[in-house]
Motif scaffolding. Structure first.
Motif, PDB file in Angstrom:
ATOM      1  N   VAL A 189     -18.573  42.484  48.361  1.00  7.08           N
ATOM      2  CA  VAL A 189     -17.387  41.680  48.699  1.00  7.08           C
ATOM      3  C   VAL A 189     -17.482  40.313  48.028  1.00  7.08           C
ATOM      4  N   TYR A 190     -18.672  39.730  48.030  1.00  2.00           N
ATOM      5  CA  TYR A 190     -18.889  38.438  47.375  1.00  2.00           C
ATOM      6  C   TYR A 190     -18.599  38.531  45.872  1.00  2.00           C
ATOM      7  N   THR A 191     -19.031  39.614  45.245  1.00  2.00           N
ATOM      8  CA  THR A 191     -18.746  39.818  43.817  1.00  2.00           C
ATOM      9  C   THR A 191     -17.246  39.883  43.563  1.00  2.00           C
ATOM     10  N   ILE A 192     -16.521  40.604  44.412  1.00  2.00           N
ATOM     11  CA  ILE A 192     -15.069  40.726  44.255  1.00  2.00           C
ATOM     12  C   ILE A 192     -14.393  39.368  44.417  1.00  2.00           C
ATOM     13  N   VAL A 193     -14.867  38.560  45.391  1.00  2.00           N
ATOM     14  CA  VAL A 193     -14.285  37.232  45.610  1.00  2.00           C
ATOM     15  C   VAL A 193     -14.489  36.346  44.382  1.00  2.00           C
ATOM     16  N   VAL A 194     -15.691  36.386  43.802  1.00  2.00           N
ATOM     17  CA  VAL A 194     -15.968  35.586  42.595  1.00  2.00           C
ATOM     18  C   VAL A 194     -15.053  36.000  41.448  1.00  2.00           C
ATOM     19  N   LEU A 195     -14.891  37.305  41.247  1.00  3.16           N
ATOM     20  CA  LEU A 195     -14.013  37.789  40.174  1.00  3.16           C
ATOM     21  C   LEU A 195     -12.559  37.392  40.418  1.00  3.16           C
ATOM     22  N   LEU A 196     -12.104  37.518  41.676  1.00  4.32           N
ATOM     23  CA  LEU A 196     -10.727  37.108  41.992  1.00  4.32           C
ATOM     24  C   LEU A 196     -10.527  35.617  41.752  1.00  4.32           C
ATOM     25  N   LEU A 197     -11.533  34.827  42.080  1.00  4.40           N
ATOM     26  CA  LEU A 197     -11.458  33.385  41.852  1.00  4.40           C
ATOM     27  C   LEU A 197     -11.286  33.077  40.366  1.00  4.40           C
ATOM     28  N   LEU A 198     -12.073  33.725  39.530  1.00  2.17           N
ATOM     29  CA  LEU A 198     -12.005  33.485  38.087  1.00  2.17           C
ATOM     30  C   LEU A 198     -10.690  33.983  37.499  1.00  2.17           C
ATOM     31  N   PHE A 199     -10.326  35.210  37.843  1.00  2.00           N
ATOM     32  CA  PHE A 199      -9.136  35.804  37.224  1.00  2.00           C
ATOM     33  C   PHE A 199      -7.842  35.150  37.732  1.00  2.00           C
ATOM     34  N   SER A 200      -7.821  34.679  38.972  1.00  2.00           N
ATOM     35  CA  SER A 200      -6.626  33.982  39.455  1.00  2.00           C
ATOM     36  C   SER A 200      -6.437  32.658  38.722  1.00  2.00           C
ATOM     37  N   PHE A 201      -7.538  31.936  38.481  1.00  2.00           N
ATOM     38  CA  PHE A 201      -7.437  30.684  37.732  1.00  2.00           C
ATOM     39  C   PHE A 201      -7.014  30.941  36.291  1.00  2.00           C
ATOM     40  N   GLU A 202      -7.598  31.981  35.668  1.00  2.00           N
ATOM     41  CA  GLU A 202      -7.214  32.324  34.298  1.00  2.00           C
ATOM     42  C   GLU A 202      -5.740  32.715  34.224  1.00  2.00           C
ATOM     43  N   THR A 203      -5.255  33.456  35.220  1.00  2.00           N
ATOM     44  CA  THR A 203      -3.842  33.850  35.250  1.00  2.00           C
ATOM     45  C   THR A 203      -2.931  32.638  35.360  1.00  2.00           C
ATOM     46  N   SER A 204      -3.312  31.676  36.201  1.00  2.00           N
ATOM     47  CA  SER A 204      -2.492  30.465  36.354  1.00  2.00           C
ATOM     48  C   SER A 204      -2.442  29.662  35.050  1.00  2.00           C
ATOM     49  N   LEU A 205      -3.550  29.655  34.301  1.00  2.84           N
ATOM     50  CA  LEU A 205      -3.568  28.952  33.011  1.00  2.84           C
ATOM     51  C   LEU A 205      -2.674  29.653  31.989  1.00  2.84           C
ATOM     52  N   ILE A 206      -2.750  30.974  31.951  1.00  3.19           N
ATOM     53  CA  ILE A 206      -1.931  31.731  30.993  1.00  3.19           C
ATOM     54  C   ILE A 206      -0.442  31.593  31.314  1.00  3.19           C
ATOM     55  N   LEU A 207      -0.089  31.664  32.603  1.00  2.00           N
ATOM     56  CA  LEU A 207       1.319  31.526  32.988  1.00  2.00           C
ATOM     57  C   LEU A 207       1.843  30.131  32.673  1.00  2.00           C
ATOM     58  N   ASP A 208       1.006  29.114  32.832  1.00  2.00           N
ATOM     59  CA  ASP A 208       1.420  27.764  32.438  1.00  2.00           C
ATOM     60  C   ASP A 208       1.676  27.701  30.941  1.00  2.00           C
ATOM     61  N   LEU A 209       0.836  28.393  30.181  1.00  2.00           N
ATOM     62  CA  LEU A 209       1.001  28.428  28.727  1.00  2.00           C
ATOM     63  C   LEU A 209       2.319  29.093  28.345  1.00  2.00           C
ATOM     64  N   VAL A 210       2.693  30.126  29.092  1.00  2.00           N
ATOM     65  CA  VAL A 210       3.908  30.884  28.775  1.00  2.00           C
ATOM     66  C   VAL A 210       5.157  30.203  29.316  1.00  2.00           C
ATOM     67  N   ILE A 211       5.090  29.653  30.534  1.00  2.00           N
ATOM     68  CA  ILE A 211       6.289  29.174  31.220  1.00  2.00           C
ATOM     69  C   ILE A 211       6.518  27.682  31.023  1.00  2.00           C
ATOM     70  N   ASN A 212       5.484  26.878  31.208  1.00  2.00           N
ATOM     71  CA  ASN A 212       5.671  25.427  31.270  1.00  2.00           C
ATOM     72  C   ASN A 212       5.495  24.703  29.942  1.00  2.00           C
ATOM     73  N   VAL A 213       4.587  25.182  29.090  1.00  2.00           N
ATOM     74  CA  VAL A 213       4.271  24.453  27.853  1.00  2.00           C
ATOM     75  C   VAL A 213       5.474  24.469  26.916  1.00  2.00           C
ATOM     76  N   ASP A 214       5.867  23.281  26.445  1.00  2.00           N
ATOM     77  CA  ASP A 214       7.015  23.195  25.539  1.00  2.00           C
ATOM     78  C   ASP A 214       6.763  22.273  24.346  1.00  2.00           C
ATOM     79  N   ASN A 215       5.527  21.830  24.156  1.00  2.00           N
ATOM     80  CA  ASN A 215       5.231  21.017  22.971  1.00  2.00           C
ATOM     81  C   ASN A 215       3.799  21.284  22.527  1.00  2.00           C
ATOM     82  N   GLN A 216       3.482  20.802  21.332  1.00  2.00           N
ATOM     83  CA  GLN A 216       2.201  21.117  20.706  1.00  2.00           C
ATOM     84  C   GLN A 216       1.023  20.488  21.446  1.00  2.00           C
ATOM     85  N   ASP A 217       1.209  19.269  21.989  1.00  2.00           N
ATOM     86  CA  ASP A 217       0.116  18.600  22.677  1.00  2.00           C
ATOM     87  C   ASP A 217      -0.255  19.320  23.963  1.00  2.00           C
TER      88      ASP A 217
END
Length: 528
Positions: A189-217
């Motif tokens: 269960v601890y292993t699953i929690v660690v993986l969910l923690l990492l993948f949820s953060f990575e997903t939030s970063l990717i979605l920000d890249l797709v949805i929110n980012v609108d300039n090169q900086d």
């Protein structure tokens, strides 16, 4: 015969693909080009590269396999064969030195070196060099040959204790001493929690890249974090998939001929174990210090102003104190576990390489003390030498995906960090980005340094043979030692999917490539 039939077709494929990709790159440099057209051109160019890659990959596989014939001869019981049979095998080995190579009209050889030259020549843009590494990452997931599984209850971990403690802390390796079912379930269960923690953060970063980012900086500020966290997620999955194989590798180091058999060899082994532990602790301290400094600065600035440390797409409004605190802690924990995953993966790989270096030291000690005693006979040294090469091949098979990913992502992250440094004013943010870039380079240097050390050490075996009691041995022992010298002419070399060698030359190439990509980004910025 096959090469004669297909040489014209291969030549045409190379020529047409080269011209097509050159034209596509020229079109991409234009200013008035729509997003739809960019996607079409990139996809079309990817298909053209895939065509060349398939030809080069299988040509390279045949070439490598034809070079393995010499190693296959070492695996048979050649010591017990007749002299005539040994001569025949030596003739086969001599012929195997010239590998089978498929060529297009005797000009371009079908192997991965040609593909690297093709990709880098036609695609100066670094993205095309990333492409073939990504294809390999998902296209060739080969497992090492199946070894007999050992019972974890009988497996005793005596090597890399500091590294395996970190592996347990990050949820990747469950302690084999845990017998109770409830402990093992809680750890899963601890292993699953660690993986969910990492993948949820990575997903939030990717979605920000797709949805929110609108300039090169904003794009460059987000992407370098996304790439590094993606590397951590992939490393976690690879280590989970191959953890059984890694435990087997550690078990091999405890068996003959790797296990020390006298006080001198125990002293050599202990010396290198202490070096591994010291290196791992020092490396962990440097990266943990950077993470601590990063978040202390974030508490003093971002947290006080109600901002998250990293750009991320959050599916809720985090303006309320409780939700903001939850989101901030989520990023802290994900960063800490991501750092620990990188530390444990790097220390594990470097620790195994130091053990291979240690085995060469033990082999040299044994060769210098060759006598008529059974344990120190020339045959035992030949067997030990062969097993070191085989063990190194197993290590390379298990870590090649991680090495490819580390090179790929570090190059991209360093490029974007250099670009960000070029547009930043000197201050806390500048120092943070510069330190982060140095940590990325240190990761790659860690791989290349120890890979280079093992390569150089494997080339020193002929000198160790000459320093042994060679003139006073019988003819049979001399022949065995000469064959060891012959095999040592081909050093142990760790490669990421047969493309990039783990040595200091590759590290220098990484620096040059990153700087070239930085110049390209800087030029595009000036044009804008």
């Amino acid at each position: 015969m096959i090469n004669e039939e297909f040489k014209l077709m291969i030549f045409v494929q190379f020529a047409v693909s080269t011209l097509t990709i050159c034209m596509n790159l020229y079109i991409l440099t234009g200013t008035n080009i729509s997003l739809e057209m960019i996607v079409k051109i990139i996809m079309f160019s990817s298909c053209m590269l895939t065509q060349i890659y398939i030809l080069c990959w299988y040509g390279n596989e045949v070439e490598l396999k034809s070079l393995e014939i010499s190693n296959m001869i070492f695996e048979i019981d050649w010591l017990a064969l007749k002299e005539t049979t040994k001569r025949d095998l030596l003739m086969i080995m001599m012929r195997a030195r010239s590998p089978i190579q498929m060529t297009s009209v005797y000009v371009v050889t079908m192997n991965l070196k040609s593909f690297v030259i093709f990709a880098s020549t036609n695609a100066y843009n670094i993205a095309f060099n990333y492409y073939f590494l990504l294809v390999e990452l998902f296209y060739i997931c080969k497992h090492i040959e199946d070894y007999k599984k050992r019972s974890l209850e009988k497996f005793e971990m005596h090597t890399l204790r500091w590294t395996f403690a970190l592996l347990t802390l990050t949820g990747l390796v469950r302690p084999s001493t845990w017998k109770y079912l409830w402990k093992r379930v809680l750890y899963d269960v601890y292993t699953i929690v660690v993986l969910l923690l990492l993948f949820s953060f990575e997903t939030s970063l990717i979605l920000d890249l797709v949805i929110n980012v609108d300039n090169q900086d904003d794009f460059s500020e987000n992407l370098y974090v996304t790439l590094v966290l993606f590397s951590s997620c992939c490393k976690a999955l690879v280590l989970l998939i191959y953890r059984g194989n890694i435990e087997i590798l550690m078990g091999v180091l405890l068996e003959k001929p790797f296990a020390p058999v006298n006080d001198e060899e125990i002293e050599i082994r202990t010396k290198f174990e202490e070096r591994i532990e010291w290196n791992s602790k020092a490396y962990s301290f440097v990266l943990h210090f950077f993470v601590a400094w990063l978040w202390i600065g974030a508490f003093l600035t971002d947290f006080r102003h109600g901002r998250l440390k990293f750009r991320a797409w959050i599916p809720y409004d985090y303006n309320s104190p409780l939700l903001f605190l939850f989101s901030f802690i989520h990023q802290i924990l994900a960063t800490i576990f991501s750092t620990n995953l990188n530390i444990v993966c790097d220390c594990l790989f470097s620790g195994i390489l130091i053990h291979i270096y240690c085995q060469f030291e033990i082999l040299e000690h044994r060769m210098k003390n060759i006598t008529t005693d059974k344990d120190y006979s020339a045959k035992f040294c030949a067997h030990h030498h062969h097993r070191i090469y085989k063990f190194a091949s197993m290590v390379n098979d298990n870590f090649k995906m991680i090495m490819s990913m580390q090179f790929l992502i570090s190059t991209g992250a360093v490029c974007f960090n250099l670009y960000r440094l070029s547009v930043m004013e000197f201050g806390p943010k500048f120092m943070e980005t510069a330190t982060y870039t140095l940590c990325l380079l240190m990761q790659v240097f860690y791989y290349c340094w120890y890979g280079n050390e093992v390569k150089l050490k494997s080339l020193e075996i002929p000198n160790a043979v000459l320093e042994s009691n060679l003139p006073f041995l019988n003819d049979s022992s001399k022949k065995i030692l000469l064959l060891i010298m012959r095999r040592s002419l081909e050093p142990i070399e760790f490669t990421s999917c047969h493309v990039i060698s783990m040595n200091l030359e590759s590290f220098a190439i990484l620096l040059k490539t990153s700087y070239s990509a930085y110049n390209l980004l800087q030029q595009s910025k000036l044009n804008d």
